[in-house]
Each structure stands twice: as structure tokens, then as C-alpha cells.
Design a protein around this motif. Structure first.
Motif, mmCIF file in Angstrom:
data_model
loop_
_atom_site.group_PDB
_atom_site.id
_atom_site.type_symbol
_atom_site.label_atom_id
_atom_site.label_comp_id
_atom_site.label_asym_id
_atom_site.label_seq_id
_atom_site.Cartn_x
_atom_site.Cartn_y
_atom_site.Cartn_z
ATOM 1 N N UNK A 83 0.780 -1.223 0.000
ATOM 2 C CA UNK A 83 0.000 0.000 0.000
ATOM 3 C C UNK A 83 0.813 1.274 0.000
ATOM 4 N N UNK A 84 2.162 1.166 0.014
ATOM 5 C CA UNK A 84 3.019 2.349 0.020
ATOM 6 C C UNK A 84 3.715 2.491 -1.334
ATOM 7 N N UNK A 85 3.849 3.729 -1.787
ATOM 8 C CA UNK A 85 4.516 3.988 -3.053
ATOM 9 C C UNK A 85 6.017 4.112 -2.824
ATOM 10 N N UNK A 86 6.779 3.296 -3.506
ATOM 11 C CA UNK A 86 8.230 3.331 -3.380
ATOM 12 C C UNK A 86 8.869 3.368 -4.757
ATOM 13 N N UNK A 87 10.112 3.878 -4.798
ATOM 14 C CA UNK A 87 10.816 3.961 -6.071
ATOM 15 C C UNK A 87 11.403 2.612 -6.457
ATOM 16 N N UNK A 88 11.383 2.334 -7.741
ATOM 17 C CA UNK A 88 12.001 1.140 -8.292
ATOM 18 C C UNK A 88 13.206 1.577 -9.124
ATOM 19 N N UNK A 89 14.310 0.831 -9.022
ATOM 20 C CA UNK A 89 15.538 1.201 -9.722
ATOM 21 C C UNK A 89 15.948 0.106 -10.690
ATOM 22 N N UNK A 90 16.612 0.517 -11.741
ATOM 23 C CA UNK A 90 17.191 -0.421 -12.697
ATOM 24 C C UNK A 90 18.580 0.068 -13.081
ATOM 25 N N UNK A 91 19.384 -0.825 -13.642
ATOM 26 C CA UNK A 91 20.742 -0.480 -14.046
ATOM 27 C C UNK A 91 20.754 0.116 -15.449
ATOM 28 N N UNK A 92 21.539 1.178 -15.602
ATOM 29 C CA UNK A 92 21.710 1.838 -16.898
ATOM 30 C C UNK A 92 23.203 1.892 -17.195
ATOM 31 N N UNK A 93 23.577 1.607 -18.432
ATOM 32 C CA UNK A 93 24.984 1.550 -18.815
ATOM 33 C C UNK A 93 25.637 2.923 -18.756
#
Length: 571
Positions: free
Chosen positions: A174-184
């Protein structure tokens, strides 16, 4: 009567079963249910931020030492799982408490170890606590697998060649959190490609390190590259393309591959989870069976075939991979002990096989590894004639046992300091502990009075103010006591170290002419902290204190006569 209260919480939250709440409830239970508690001495032990998976907790260990000395009548805790969640640890603890006639009380479960049914219930509760711990670990792993299937970067040190960028906001409980991904990162990734290409061609970790050092190429944190750093990059699945060969490699390795074979189409790279463990706060590599391999959202750097080939090469070369750290020269006494003034180790380098000393030993020199790797671009300190330096260092160590030597005088000074301060420090710590216990007892009495009588707000404020004052005094006295005990430990440790050192040096002197080279090398590693070569003079450090130095020529060709020694005042 002495009552111990033990409290523990894995993570501070300031609410619920906090350390303070546990202690308050234990004190209230003691006053209501233990006869004679008004006159009892109550000692509190708190472990904040420690898991119940084992008993490696400082306050728990301190408490058990006091229990073994017979200083406890009751051990009270809020819940059984505060002592631990491992059934073996709990069973051993209960047996020890019974052996030392210590009554154990868990106020939440209301266990009584004086009855057979009470003991049985404690063991049963311990089984449940261990099951809960294992279920928590299983839930964490399941959650990690779920996140792995989404290809998310969960944080930590970003691998070389990538940066972490926010991708989207996700909803978790129920909480909004940031999602991260790898970028070159296009600049950094060039270094990674170079590392894989060089190793596939030359199969040398040291060769890559030498190249980077000679060209001033540093890690993303500004440090020098080392062989372990290169190896970590070469074994990181994040650089591997998720293709058919990669899928088969990790599947055959026994990893938990969280993707279908059809998804391994070469469009993306891989992300690994649980490759290392944080047990005891040390990152050690897990067995491949515990690795979680998933499809990432970044581009791979090398194909699965090349990645698998690199791993096979590393495995094949592993047996001799660390051999350059070990003494290769059988006559040298100082490998691992001698350092260049630039801060790097020095290693022995043999002369031609026909160049021998008068004793028939092959001549060698010590050269700086940093100078060698950078071809003299980063360090210009002259090499030192090894046979001569070894002899002079041994001579200095043997002189330490002479009555008028610098080391002898240092020993006498240290002995005097220990004799003068030992008794004073011990008695000071004991007196401080008495004052601390007095104040803790006063705090307990005030809390019990407040619990029994209640009172108006003014009365409560007065009691709380007095409790805060006593707690502040306890904190100050505890800090002073710890400093006093630390000084005592330093003195005791110094005494033991001096005794051991004197014994080792005496043995070295008595056996010197009968010892083999490896045996002399082991003695020197015990006696010496390090030897520092500055290009003209060798500085000998014994147990962290600099001893005398000897001047030694750096020339590698003029070795017919040893250099004349000169005295240097030790610090």
C-alpha cells in the motif's frame, strides 16, 4: 538477592516491544510476583540491534559470565525468543541455568523452570521460535525471488560500468516506493570490456593490474586496482548476456534461475541476488545453489559462452593464482614483512644463478612491487641487496636482548608503567561499578514506588526528573568505567605481549645458528611488525614501536662487502 533482566530487539523502532518497554514490564512483574524484590539488586542487560539467530551478543555474553560466577538468583525476560530463536541455544541455556540454580522467568509465557512441565513448555516454545526464524528467512528469500523476476536493482554498490536510475514508483504493502534499474555508463563500461578482452587473451589478473597501475587507471572510488577487484568483475553475472549458453551455464551450476529458457534471447543482461552472504557482517560468497539469477533490464557486456569460458579459466588458474604472495626465494627472510617507503610491499628478485655469496647462497635483492608493476613510473626507490639486509635485520633483532639495547630500555620503561598503574586502574573500575549499581538500584526503587502508589502529575514529574538525573549519572560513570577498564586491558595486553616478545627473541637468539631459513622466517614474523626501506636506510618496527635502523646500500652490482652499519635513535 540479585535479579537479571535481559532485553533484546533486532532493530530499533521506538514502539511495540522496545527495549524500554521490555524492561519496564519485567520490573513490574518482578515487584508483583517475586517475594523480596523490594530489597533485590536488579541488573539490566540490553542488546539493541542484535538478531536472535545465535548467542553472539555482547550483553548476553556478559550476563552469562556473571551467571557462571554465581552472581544471579533470577533471570527475567519479556519473552523466550528475546533470549534466542535457536532451539539448541535455548536448550543449552536452560540446562546451564538449572546447573547454576538460577530461576528463569519469561513474563509473557509465564514459564517456571522449577517444574518438569515448565521445562517441557520452554523446549516446545523454543521449537516454535526456531520455526518462526526459519519462516522469516524463507519469506525474505521468496520476496527476493519475486523482486528478481522483475529485474529490479535492489541497491548496494553499483557495479563498474553501470549507474542506478529510478524507473517507476511501485506499490508495496500500500506504500509507493521507487524502483531502480541499471543503466549503462558508456565511459566506465569501456574498462569492463577491456578487462574481459585482456583476460580472455592473456589469462593474467596481474597483467591487467600492471597495465592499470602504469597508466594511472583507478577504480570508480579512486583506489588502485588489485587482482581481487579484477576477479570480482570477471565473476559478476551482471556483465553476462542472458542468452542460451548463459542459461545453461547457471542452470548446470545449480543456481536458482528465475526465468524461462525462452526469455534468454540475448536482448538483456543478468542480475544476481544472494551471491554473497552478510553473516557476521562479512561478505562471503555463497554456494552457487543459493544464487538467484534473473533477467535484468540492462544490456549484457559479454556473451554467455565467453562468460563461461572466463569462469573455467579462473578456476583452472586458481591453484596458482595467489602464489605470487608466497615466498618464491628460498633464502629470503623478509617476504611479507618488508615494505617500500611508497607504502607497497617489496619482493625478492634473484640475481643470475652464478652470483653467489661467500656462504654459497644465491644473491638476490628486494624490489618494490609498485615500482615493478609501473615500470618505475610511480616509484623510484632503489632496490636493496637482500642477503645483506636480511643479515643486518637479524643482527638488530639479536641485539634486542642485550642489556643496554634500545629495546631493552623500552622493555624496562614499559614494565615500570605497568607496575605503577595496574592496581590503581583496577580499583578505580571497581569503585565506579559500585556507584553505578547504587544509582541503578535507586532508579529501580523509584520506578517501583511509582508503580505501587501512582500519584498526581506533579509527583510523577518529580519522579521522572530524578530517574533521568540518576540515569545520566550512570551513563557518565559507565563511560568513565569503560575508559578505566580499557586502560587496564591495554596494560594487561601490553604485559602479555612484552612477556611473549621477550621469550620469542630469547629463543631466536639461543637457536639462531641451528634454525633453518623457513624457521628463521617464522620467528621474524612473530617478532617484527614490518621493515621499511626508504632507499638508503631500513627501519625496523617491533610490535608497533620503531627500533634501531641500519644503513644499507641500494646498489645491486657492488655487493662484495657489507655496508657499514650506523645507529639511528628509535622512536
Amino acid at each position: 538477592m540479585v535479579i537479571f533482566i535481559y532485553s533484546r530487539k533486532s532493530k530499533w523502532t521506538g514502539r511495540g516491544e522496545s527495549i524500554e518497554n521490555q524492561i519496564a514490564m519485567c520490573r513490574e512483574y518482578i515487584q508483583c510476583h517475586i517475594e523480596g524484590a523490594d530489597q533485590a539488586e536488579i541488573v539490566e542487560y540490553e542488546d539493541e540491534g542484535y538478531s536472535g539467530r545465535n548467542t553472539n551478543r555482547p550483553q548476553f555474553q556478559s550476563m552469562m559470565q556473571s551467571v557462571k560466577k554465581g552472581r544471579c538468583d533470577y533471570l527475567v525476560c519479556y519473552k523466550l525468543d528475546r533470549l534466542g530463536r535457536n532451539i539448541a541455544d535455548l536448550a543449552n541455556l536452560i540446562e546451564m541455568l538449572n546447573q547454576w540454580d538460577v530461576a528463569f522467568i519469561s513474563i509473557k509465557e509465564q514459564f517456571d523452570t522449577s517444574t518438569p512441565i515448565g521445562k517441557a513448555m520452554i523446549y516446545f516454545a523454543g521449537v516454535l521460535a526456531q520455526m518462526e526464524r526459519e519462516q522469516i528467512a524463507e519469506r525474505v528469500r521468496d520476496n527476493m525471488i519475486m523482486l528478481a523476476r522483475k529485474g529490479r536493482w535492489l541497491g548496494g554498490n553499483t557495479p563498474l560500468g553501470f549507474r542506478a536510475e529510478s524507473e517507476e514508483n511501485v506499490s508495496i504493502n500500500g506504500k509507493r516506493k521507487k524502483s531502480f534499474c541499471l543503466v549503462t555508463d558508456e565511459e566506465e563500461i569501456k574498462i569492463v570490456r577491456f578487462i574481459f578482452q585482456e583476460y580472455l587473451q592473456k589469462q593474467s589478473l596481474v597483467g591487467i593490474v600492471k597495465y592499470f597501475l602504469s597508466h594511472g587507471i583507478l577504480t570508480k572510488r579512486g583506489k588502485e586496482y588489485k587482482t581481487n577487484t579484477i576477479k570480482d568483475i570477471l565473476t559478476n553475472p551482471v556483465y553476462c548476456t542472458a542468452d542460451r549458453e548463459a542459461y545453461e551455464y547457471f542452470w548446470n551450476l545449480g543456481c536458482q534461475v528465475c526465468m524461462d529458457a525462452e526469455e534468454a534471447d540475448g536482448r538483456y543482461g543478468l542480475i544476481s541476488y544472494a551471491k554473497t552472504t552478510s553473516a557476521q557482517y562479512k561478505n562471503k560468497e555463497n554456494a552457487p545453489e543459493k544464487w538467484i539469477i534473473s533477467l535484468g533490464k540492462h544490456q549484457g557486456i559479454v556473451s554467455g559462452k565467453e562468460f563461461a569460458k572466463v569462469q573455467k579459466l579462473l578456476e583452472r588458474n586458481r591453484a596458482g593464482g595467489d602464489s605470487w604472495h608466497k615466498p618464491q626465494n628460498q633464502a629470503a627472510l623478509l617476504p611479507g614483512l618488508i615494505y617500500c617507503s611508497c607504502g607497497h610491499r617489496m619482493r625478492p628478485k634473484n640475481y643470475a644463478s652464478n652470483q653467489l655469496t661467500e656462504q654459497g647462497e644465491r644473491k638476490f635483492s628486494y624490489l618494490c612491487t609498485w615500482k615493478d608493476m609501473t615500470n618505475g613510473k610511480k616509484c623510484s626507490v632503489s632496490n636493496v641487496q637482500g642477503n645483506t639486509l636480511d643479515a643486518l635485520v637479524c643482527e638488530e633483532v639479536l641485539r634486542c636482548t642485550e642489556e643496554n639495547s634500545d629495546f631493552g630500555r623500552m622493555l624496562e620503561t614499559a614494565w615500570e608503567q605497568i607496575r605503577e598503574s595496574k592496581e590503581e586502574k583496577v580499583s578505580a573500575a571497581d569503585l565506579l561499578e559500585q556507584e553505578i549499581q547504587k544509582r541503578k538500584k535507586e532508579v529501580g526503587n523509584l520506578i517501583s514506588v511509582l508503580a505501587r502508589t501512582g500519584g498526581d502529575e506533579e509527583f510523577i514529574r518529580r519522579i521522572e526528573g530524578e530517574v533521568r538525573k540518576l540515569n545520566a549519572e550512570c551513563t557518565a560513570l559507565e563511560q568513565e568505567k569503560q575508559e578505566s577498564e580499557k586502560a587496564c586491558r591495554v596494560m594487561r595486553g601490553g604485559k602479555e605481549q612484552l612477556e611473549f616478545l621477550k621469550d620469542r627473541i630469547s629463543s631466536f637468539r639461543a637457536l639462531y645458528h641451528t634454525l633453518s631459513v623457513p624457521e628463521k622466517r617464522e620467528y621474524l614474523r612473530i617478532i617484527l611488525d614490518r621493515v621499511l626501506w626508504d632507499g638508503e636506510r631500513a627501519h625496523i618496527f617491533i610490535c608497533g614501536s620503531r627500533s634501531t635502523g641500519r644503513e644499507c646500500r641500494a646498489a645491486e652490482t657492488d655487493d662484495e662487502s657489507p655496508p657499514l652499519p650506523s645507529e639511528e635513535t628509535g622512536e
